[in-house]
Each structure stands twice: as structure tokens, then as C-alpha cells.
Design a protein around this motif. Structure first.
Motif, PDB file in Angstrom:
ATOM      1  N   TYR A 148      -3.204   4.963  11.755  1.00 31.26           N
ATOM      2  CA  TYR A 148      -3.482   3.819  12.628  1.00 31.26           C
ATOM      3  C   TYR A 148      -2.945   4.120  14.018  1.00 31.26           C
ATOM      4  O   TYR A 148      -1.965   4.861  14.174  1.00 31.26           O
ATOM      5  N   LEU A 151     -13.115   2.720  10.571  1.00 29.34           N
ATOM      6  CA  LEU A 151     -11.800   2.214  10.164  1.00 29.34           C
ATOM      7  C   LEU A 151     -10.822   2.131  11.336  1.00 29.34           C
ATOM      8  O   LEU A 151      -9.722   1.593  11.183  1.00 29.34           O
ATOM      9  N   LEU A 171      -9.209   4.583  12.793  1.00 32.35           N
ATOM     10  CA  LEU A 171      -8.064   5.479  12.618  1.00 32.35           C
ATOM     11  C   LEU A 171      -8.052   6.571  13.691  1.00 32.35           C
ATOM     12  O   LEU A 171      -9.110   7.036  14.135  1.00 32.35           O
ATOM     13  N   SER A 185       3.299  -3.735   7.388  1.00 31.69           N
ATOM     14  CA  SER A 185       3.240  -4.206   6.011  1.00 31.69           C
ATOM     15  C   SER A 185       4.589  -4.187   5.312  1.00 31.69           C
ATOM     16  O   SER A 185       4.716  -4.661   4.191  1.00 31.69           O
ATOM     17  N   ASP A 222      -9.126   2.789   3.009  1.00 35.89           N
ATOM     18  CA  ASP A 222      -8.825   1.606   3.816  1.00 35.89           C
ATOM     19  C   ASP A 222      -8.010   0.582   3.031  1.00 35.89           C
ATOM     20  O   ASP A 222      -7.079  -0.042   3.563  1.00 35.89           O
ATOM     21  N   GLN A 223      -8.318   0.412   1.762  1.00 37.10           N
ATOM     22  CA  GLN A 223      -7.640  -0.593   0.953  1.00 37.10           C
ATOM     23  C   GLN A 223      -6.246  -0.169   0.511  1.00 37.10           C
ATOM     24  O   GLN A 223      -5.363  -1.013   0.325  1.00 37.10           O
ATOM     25  N   GLY A 261       0.822  -1.197   0.000  1.00 41.34           N
ATOM     26  CA  GLY A 261       0.000   0.000   0.000  1.00 41.34           C
ATOM     27  C   GLY A 261       0.859   1.250   0.000  1.00 41.34           C
ATOM     28  O   GLY A 261       2.080   1.200  -0.131  1.00 41.34           O
ATOM     29  N   GLY A 269       2.337   1.863   9.974  1.00 43.96           N
ATOM     30  CA  GLY A 269       1.480   1.943   8.803  1.00 43.96           C
ATOM     31  C   GLY A 269       1.400   3.340   8.216  1.00 43.96           C
ATOM     32  O   GLY A 269       2.099   4.261   8.637  1.00 43.96           O
ATOM     33  N   ALA A 279      -1.136   1.928   3.573  1.00 38.61           N
ATOM     34  CA  ALA A 279      -0.302   0.836   4.083  1.00 38.61           C
ATOM     35  C   ALA A 279      -0.717   0.457   5.507  1.00 38.61           C
ATOM     36  O   ALA A 279      -0.900   1.314   6.370  1.00 38.61           O
ATOM     37  N   LYS A 280      -0.863  -0.832   5.738  1.00 36.40           N
ATOM     38  CA  LYS A 280      -1.250  -1.343   7.045  1.00 36.40           C
ATOM     39  C   LYS A 280      -0.036  -1.426   7.969  1.00 36.40           C
ATOM     40  O   LYS A 280       1.099  -1.575   7.505  1.00 36.40           O
ATOM     41  N   PRO A 281      -0.241  -1.349   9.265  1.00 36.33           N
ATOM     42  CA  PRO A 281       0.879  -1.524  10.206  1.00 36.33           C
ATOM     43  C   PRO A 281       1.589  -2.851   9.969  1.00 36.33           C
ATOM     44  O   PRO A 281       0.942  -3.889   9.757  1.00 36.33           O
TER      45      PRO A 281
END
Length: 287
Positions: free
Chosen positions: A282, A246, A248, A209, A201-202, A177, A217, A205-207
Motif C-alpha cells: 500500500y 488494487l 498497490l 489494521s 486484496d482480502q 489479515g 499495512g 493486512a490493510k493500513p
């Protein structure tokens, strides 16, 4: 007895149904705006001015350089670490000023998107070409049409450094992401909040990742003005949903009076002339 219609001269009929000269106004011509960066924030080798070409008119409001975009551009210049060494995605970019300023401040990969309309996307490419042609040619900056809430595969693939050229697949980039998402003056489009939140959300970048933003993230910057003060609560619903749905963390980073975009619009001018900026991220995993 003769037919009445046949007695009327066809040329007379044509002139009768023809609009008088000047009845239809010609469409507005394209314009350009020179954005002057604050000199104290301009580094050596970086342009002091950025030229933004704008469409003459467009139903999706791509013919304006919004105050929120200018305010965020200044905020980025003052806080360069937000994008230095990061991958950046701008949604609903219009003239793409924030993306171009991100490039000035060391973003390693930039993907600039707007609704997949030929005129909008061509104008963004023109702005990149005019200001930073080399970054367009070497793939540091890419431009693509993207409809919020729909398939993200093409855009996600572009998040990998050196990969995803104009939509080529790249599994590593798709997994990671983007480190930074930019959303300037989009939340007034209330009917699109759900789609916009889905894409955020998509694509953020996720934590953990493995992206350039580290263990915590990615983050998103949402800057906007309450152009219709009586609907301010509906604008703010986007921020509230990002927090509640989400998960956040929401931090207000800017509140700045710039003057109203449209002087003759109804509603409190002070409200219509104030830009609000929020950081969405996040929850921190560090103690």
C-alpha cells in the motif's frame, strides 16, 4: 447356422483387447530435493539445509521446486526483516520452501496453502513435519487447502497469533489479515489472475489494521519466470492489475538469471531462465 460371436474363444477376445506389457508407463515416483541455504545467511540454531519432498506428478504443477521459490528463499534469507515478527501466508505453495525459510527467519505465524487437493496438502504437511515438526505441533505453522477467490474466513482466522487452529474462528485475526503474502510462480496461470487478486486484496493486512506490519499495512512478494516468453505480457498483467485495480505500489526487487526450468521448451532460453521479483504494498502513509 451358428452365431459367429459364440465361435470365438473368450480368452482370445480378452487377449486381443489387452494392451501389451509395458504399454502404460508407471507414474513417476515422488522425489526429494535438498535446498542448501547460503552459509553467510544461516543464523545459529537454524537449519543449513531444508529437505523438500515433491510429488511424482500433479496436474497443478506441485511436483516441481520452482526456480522462483528458490530465488525468493535466498532473498528472504538475505532480507530477514521481511518476515521477522510477522504473520505470513503463502499461496500456491507446492513444496513450501519459502514458508519454511520464513520460519527459519523469525516469522511468528505461518499459514501455508495450496489448492485443496489431498495429495498436495499432505505433501506440504510432510515437508513441515520433516523440517520443523515442533512448529507444526505448536501451531506456529499451519497448513490448509485454499481455492483462490473463494471464502477467506478459515484462512483469515488463522492470521491471529495463537489463534485459528486448523480453521477455528478468530475475529481479531480475520480483521488484521497477514503482514506478508508469498506468491511464487503463480502468475503464468492467467485465467486465475482475477481470483488471485481478489484473495490478495482480502487477505493482506490493510493500513491501520493493527497488524504486526505497522501503519502502512501488509505487503506481497510476487516472484516468477516467463516460462512462455511469447506470453510475458499476460504474466505482467497481474502486476499491472495489482497496481491499477488494487492501488498497490509496485517495486521490482529482483531480476536474476537461474537457468531455464525446462531445457527443451520453446522460446528464448535467457527469458525462460530469468526470475523476476516484485514487492506489492500500500502507498506509504509516512512522510
Amino acid at each position: 447356422m451358428s452365431d459367429c460371436a459364440s465361435d470365438i474363444d473368450e480368452g482370445l477376445l480378452d487377449s486381443f483387447f489387452q494392451e501389451p506389457e509395458g504399454y502404460f508407463k508407471p507414474p513417476p515416483e515422488p522425489t526429494s530435493v535438498v535446498f542448501e541455504r547460503q552459509p553467510q545467511w544461516v543464523t545459529d540454531g537454524s537449519p543449513a539445509c531444508i529437505t523438500i519432498n515433491l510429488l511424482g506428478t500433479h496436474p497443478l504443477w506441485g511436483h516441481h521446486l520452482w526456480n522462483a521459490a528458490k530465488t525468493f528463499a535466498n532473498y528472504l534469507d538475505e532480507n530477514k526483516s521481511i518476515v521477522q515478527g510477522k504473520t505470513v501466508l503463502e499461496l500456491g505453495a507446492a513444496g513450501a520452501l519459502p514458508s519454511l525459510v520464513s520460519a527459519c527467519n523469525g516469522a511468528t505465524k505461518l499459514v501455508i496453502t495450496d489448492y485443496p487437493d489431498h495429495d498436495l496438502i499432505d505433501n506440504i504437511r510432510k515437508n513441515v513435519q520433516v523440517n520443523m515438526a515442533s512448529k507444526l505441533h505448536n501451531g506456529t505453522i499451519q497448513v490448509a487447502g485454499f481455492k483462490w477467490g473463494y471464502d477467506i474466513e478459515q484462512i483469515a482466522a488463522m492470521s491471529s497469533i495463537g489463534g485459528g487452529s486448523d480453521g477455528d474462528s478468530g475475529k481479531e485475526g480475520a480483521a488484521a489479515g497477514f503482514d506478508v503474502l508469498i506468491l511464487c510462480d503463480l502468475v503464468f496461470n492467467h485465467s486465475e489472475h482475477t481470483a488471485l487478486l481478489k484473495s490478495l486484496d482480502q487477505l493482506m493486512a490493510k493500513p491501520g489494521s493493527g497488524s504486526g506490519c505497522g501503519a502502512n499495512g501488509g505487503e506481497a512478494y510476487v516472484f516468477f519466470t516467463h516460462h512462455r516468453p511469447w506470453l510475458a505480457d499476460k504474466d505482467m498483467a497481474f502486476i499491472e492489475r495489482a497496481r491499477d485495480e488494487l492501488g498497490l505500489e509496485v517495486t521490482k526487487v529482483v531480476e536474476e538469471y537461474t537457468g531455464a526450468m525446462f531445457e527443451d521448451d520453446p522460446g528464448d532460453e535467457r527469458v525462460r531462465g530469468t526470475v523476476h521479483g516484485y514487492r506489492l504494498a500500500y502507498p506509504s502513509t509516512t512522510s
